[in-house]
Design a protein around this motif. Structure first.
Motif, PDB file in Angstrom:
ATOM      1  N   GLY A   9       2.274  17.221   7.764  1.00 17.08           N
ATOM      2  CA  GLY A   9       1.850  16.027   8.504  1.00 17.08           C
ATOM      3  C   GLY A   9       2.652  15.929   9.789  1.00 17.08           C
ATOM      4  O   GLY A   9       3.892  15.937   9.753  1.00 17.08           O
ATOM      5  N   SER A 334       9.549  -4.170   8.205  1.00 18.51           N
ATOM      6  CA  SER A 334       9.234  -5.069   9.318  1.00 18.51           C
ATOM      7  C   SER A 334       7.919  -4.631   9.949  1.00 18.51           C
ATOM      8  O   SER A 334       7.531  -3.472   9.834  1.00 18.51           O
ATOM      9  CB  SER A 334      10.341  -5.051  10.368  1.00 18.51           C
ATOM     10  OG  SER A 334      10.454  -3.764  10.926  1.00 18.51           O
ATOM     11  N   THR A 337       2.260  -7.486  15.116  1.00 17.44           N
ATOM     12  CA  THR A 337       0.868  -7.341  15.520  1.00 17.44           C
ATOM     13  C   THR A 337       0.677  -8.211  16.755  1.00 17.44           C
ATOM     14  O   THR A 337       1.462  -9.145  16.989  1.00 17.44           O
ATOM     15  CB  THR A 337      -0.092  -7.733  14.377  1.00 17.44           C
ATOM     16  OG1 THR A 337      -1.448  -7.639  14.836  1.00 17.44           O
ATOM     17  CG2 THR A 337       0.145  -9.144  13.862  1.00 17.44           C
TER      18      THR A 337
HETATM   19  C1  LIG Z   1      -4.865   1.526  14.732  1.00 19.28           C
HETATM   20  C2  LIG Z   1      -3.518   1.302  14.136  1.00 19.28           C
HETATM   21  C3  LIG Z   1      -2.720   0.259  14.584  1.00 19.28           C
HETATM   22  C4  LIG Z   1      -1.464   0.025  14.016  1.00 19.28           C
HETATM   23  N1  LIG Z   1      -0.711  -1.011  14.481  1.00 19.28           N
HETATM   24  C5  LIG Z   1       0.488  -1.275  13.917  1.00 19.28           C
HETATM   25  C6  LIG Z   1       1.279  -2.367  14.371  1.00 19.28           C
HETATM   26  O1  LIG Z   1       0.893  -3.095  15.275  1.00 19.28           O
HETATM   27  N2  LIG Z   1       2.466  -2.599  13.756  1.00 19.28           N
HETATM   28  C7  LIG Z   1       2.937  -1.823  12.731  1.00 19.28           C
HETATM   29  O2  LIG Z   1       4.028  -2.097  12.190  1.00 19.28           O
HETATM   30  N3  LIG Z   1       2.208  -0.739  12.295  1.00 19.28           N
HETATM   31  C8  LIG Z   1       1.007  -0.461  12.857  1.00 19.28           C
HETATM   32  N4  LIG Z   1       0.263   0.625  12.431  1.00 19.28           N
HETATM   33  C9  LIG Z   1       0.780   1.464  11.331  1.00 19.28           C
HETATM   34  C10 LIG Z   1       1.592   2.691  11.815  1.00 19.28           C
HETATM   35  O3  LIG Z   1       1.020   3.286  12.916  1.00 19.28           O
HETATM   36  C11 LIG Z   1       1.687   3.652  10.634  1.00 19.28           C
HETATM   37  O4  LIG Z   1       2.488   3.008   9.672  1.00 19.28           O
HETATM   38  C12 LIG Z   1       2.270   5.022  11.006  1.00 19.28           C
HETATM   39  O5  LIG Z   1       1.411   5.692  11.894  1.00 19.28           O
HETATM   40  C13 LIG Z   1       2.437   5.883   9.752  1.00 19.28           C
HETATM   41  O6  LIG Z   1       2.869   7.159  10.103  1.00 19.28           O
HETATM   42  P1  LIG Z   1       2.799   8.398   9.067  1.00 19.28           P
HETATM   43  O7  LIG Z   1       3.347   9.553   9.814  1.00 19.28           O
HETATM   44  O8  LIG Z   1       3.385   8.008   7.789  1.00 19.28           O
HETATM   45  O9  LIG Z   1       1.246   8.618   8.755  1.00 19.28           O
HETATM   46  P2  LIG Z   1       0.025   8.957   9.712  1.00 19.28           P
HETATM   47  O10 LIG Z   1       0.246   8.340  11.051  1.00 19.28           O
HETATM   48  O11 LIG Z   1      -1.194   8.616   8.932  1.00 19.28           O
HETATM   49  O12 LIG Z   1       0.104  10.542   9.901  1.00 19.28           O
HETATM   50  C14 LIG Z   1      -0.235  11.479   8.932  1.00 19.28           C
HETATM   51  C15 LIG Z   1      -0.592  12.776   9.636  1.00 19.28           C
HETATM   52  O13 LIG Z   1      -0.810  13.782   8.651  1.00 19.28           O
HETATM   53  C16 LIG Z   1      -1.973  14.525   8.978  1.00 19.28           C
HETATM   54  N5  LIG Z   1      -2.550  15.103   7.742  1.00 19.28           N
HETATM   55  C17 LIG Z   1      -3.205  14.458   6.754  1.00 19.28           C
HETATM   56  N6  LIG Z   1      -3.572  15.317   5.777  1.00 19.28           N
HETATM   57  C18 LIG Z   1      -3.132  16.537   6.176  1.00 19.28           C
HETATM   58  C19 LIG Z   1      -3.194  17.832   5.592  1.00 19.28           C
HETATM   59  N7  LIG Z   1      -3.776  18.053   4.408  1.00 19.28           N
HETATM   60  N8  LIG Z   1      -2.655  18.873   6.285  1.00 19.28           N
HETATM   61  C20 LIG Z   1      -2.027  18.663   7.500  1.00 19.28           C
HETATM   62  N9  LIG Z   1      -1.945  17.451   8.076  1.00 19.28           N
HETATM   63  C21 LIG Z   1      -2.480  16.399   7.430  1.00 19.28           C
HETATM   64  C22 LIG Z   1      -2.889  13.481   9.603  1.00 19.28           C
HETATM   65  O14 LIG Z   1      -3.889  14.105  10.389  1.00 19.28           O
HETATM   66  C23 LIG Z   1      -1.897  12.671  10.425  1.00 19.28           C
HETATM   67  O15 LIG Z   1      -1.717  13.206  11.713  1.00 19.28           O
HETATM   68  C24 LIG Z   1      -1.003   0.871  12.987  1.00 19.28           C
HETATM   69  C25 LIG Z   1      -1.814   1.938  12.527  1.00 19.28           C
HETATM   70  C26 LIG Z   1      -3.050   2.149  13.094  1.00 19.28           C
HETATM   71  C27 LIG Z   1      -3.905   3.292  12.603  1.00 19.28           C
END
Ligand SMILES: Cc1cc2nc3c(=O)[nH]c(=O)nc-3n(C[C@H](O)[C@H](O)[C@H](O)COP(=O)(O)OP(=O)(O)OC[C@H]3O[C@@H](n4cnc5c(N)ncnc54)[C@H](O)[C@@H]3O)c2cc1C
Length: 409
Positions: A9, A334, A337
């Motif tokens: 990821g 935390s 929004t």
């Molecule tokens: C539109 C939007 C607005 C948001 N606004 C806020 C906000 O205002 N305040 C706040 O606190 N949080 C907000 N968030 C939440 C915050 O952005 C997420 O908590 C954060 O992006 C999580 O990061 P992550 O790396 O855990 O997961 P993700 O960002 O989901 O990343 C996971 C990555 O893994 C990749 N992946 C998945 N499966 C596979 C696989 N099998 N092989 C290889 N790669 C894979 C995906 O393509 C992705 O790029 C928002 C989220 C979104 C979508």
């Protein structure tokens, strides 16, 4: 032979994990593998300013891209590559090309994808919002006068409804079982947010769901559970998320809601013991709430990938050299929004409260400044504030920290 940690990821969680592995002293190989073509970028603006005015795709990416920390050197990236399977006992993963890679350590950071509405009807015209490509496609559809149906009134539903309304669209928000952001904000603040949306022209339909979509090739309407039909040009489905766990199937552990971890973010096997050399970070990780003494849960906020990477990476590095994990403070969740320019900040675990008390201001007028405390018994477990200066937010953060014992794991 050089040892290798694979980070699965390549979003915020993957990036922060790679950085924290170096910070924890890992000198071996770090290979980050991500399905998206883009390097890690920031998602919160996708439902806010970038949805409103992305510019060209290149400009949008330039605005959103994270700059890796200078200390995080020698990280290899394989983007546009999906991991399709894994064998954690044999320490291998399989890529969509069929290639198999060995690892010594594995960081699970594959996050979430949007859930879809299970109503019958045409597929075309129905959008979700998780990636930059989703935001660019939705922005193209949001013209002044466009009739937009937003389904789901969580963070992403409310933010998209507000952004679409600010672009001059005629927006209907189908709230579902709970009011706007009601789970994290509680009832009083939720109705204040509904008023803010309604005052800017958003038609909020309470306690209804979509039972079917109308239209032949593309969606032209949504039928609601109260029998009403709303004509629409564009649909935004914002009904929650599913964890990207399919590539972990077959390893014999619990994947019901993300990946279950202990307090050090070590992934647990079926017998509840940490699987050697495997940790999880970010939205996908389900870990115990040590501050409130509550069972494991996932926390889908922007701060979570960074907070969890700071615990998971040293635990993984320690485990690979046969050491127990060091003590670390449990993360304090935390979130924030933005609705029509009013910043709402939350700290702690408001969604787990038994009782709420207004600390200042009027919940019916969130834009004018309000803070609400969330309690279990007499213990303050969270505060949400809206429309207040940053200094008040820091004050309330400190109150929550002071109220709970600083749990060390
Ligand atoms: C539109 C939007 C607005 C948001 N606004 C806020 C906000 O205002 N305040 C706040 O606190 N949080 C907000 N968030 C939440 C915050 O952005 C997420 O908590 C954060 O992006 C999580 O990061 P992550 O790396 O855990 O997961 P993700 O960002 O989901 O990343 C996971 C990555 O893994 C990749 N992946 C998945 N499966 C596979 C696989 N099998 N092989 C290889 N790669 C894979 C995906 O393509 C992705 O790029 C928002 C989220 C979104 C979508």
């Amino acid at each position: 032979m050089v040892q290798r940690i694979i980070v699965a990821g390549a979003s915020l969680g993957g990036l922060r994990a790679a950085e924290q592995l170096r910070a924890a002293g890992w000198t071996g190989e770090i290979l980050v593998i991500g399905e998206e073509e883009h390097p890690p970028y920031n998602r919160p603006p996708l439902s806010k300013d970038v949805l409103a005015a992305p510019g060209t795709p290149e400009e949008a990416l330039a605005k959103l891209a994270f700059r890796p920390r200078r200390s995080a050197t020698g990280i290899q990236w394989r983007l546009g590559t999906r991991i399709t399977a894994s064998n954690l006992a044999a320490r291998t993963i399989t890529l969509d090309s069929g290639e198999e890679l060995d690892f010594d350590g594995l960081v699970v950071a594959t996050g979430l994808r949007p859930a879809r509405v299970a109503a019958p009807g045409p597929r075309a015209g129905r959008h979700v919002l998780r990636s930059i490509d989703d935001a660019l496609a939705l922005h193209e559809a949001l013209r002044p006068g466009t009739r937009v149906g937003v389904i789901g009134s969580g963070f992403i539903g409310c933010e998209s409804a507000a952004t679409a309304a600010s672009l001059g669209c005629a927006v209907t928000l189908v709230e579902g079982r709970t009011g706007p952001m009601e789970r994290p904000l509680g009832h009083a603040l939720s109705s204040g947010v509904r008023d803010m949306l309604a005052q800017r022209g958003v038609d909020c339909r309470q306690a209804v769901s979509v039972v079917a979509y109308r239209g032949t090739e593309s969606c032209t309407g949504m039928e609601l559970s109260d029998g009403s039909v709303i004509d629409v040009d564009v649909i935004v489905e914002a009904v929650g998320s599913r964890a990207n766990v399919e590539w972990l199937q077959g390893n014999g552990f619990d994947l019901v809601d993300g990946v279950e971890c202990d307090s050090h973010l070590r992934v647990l096997g079926i017998a509840g013991q940490p699987i050697p050399g495997v940790v999880a970070v970010g939205d996908i990780a389900r870990y115990p709430d040590d501050r409130n003494g509550l069972p494991a849960r996932r926390v889908e906020h922007w701060a979570t990938p960074t907070d969890t990477a700071k615990i998971a990476a040293p635990a993984l590095v320690a485990g690979l050299s046969g050491q127990p994990p060091a003590e670390a403070p449990a993360p304090l969740p935390s979130f924030w929004t933005d609705i029509f320019g009013t910043r709402i900040n939350g700290v702690g675990s408001p969604a787990l409260a038994e009782e709420t008390r207004v600390l200042e201001g009027d919940p019916d007028r969130p834009h004018a400044g309000v803070a609400v405390g969330y309690y279990r018994g007499d213990t303050l477990i969270g505060v949400v504030n809206a429309g207040l200066p940053a200094s008040r937010n820091l004050h309330y953060r400190q109150l929550v920290l002071d109220a709970g014992a600083l749990v060390t794991i």
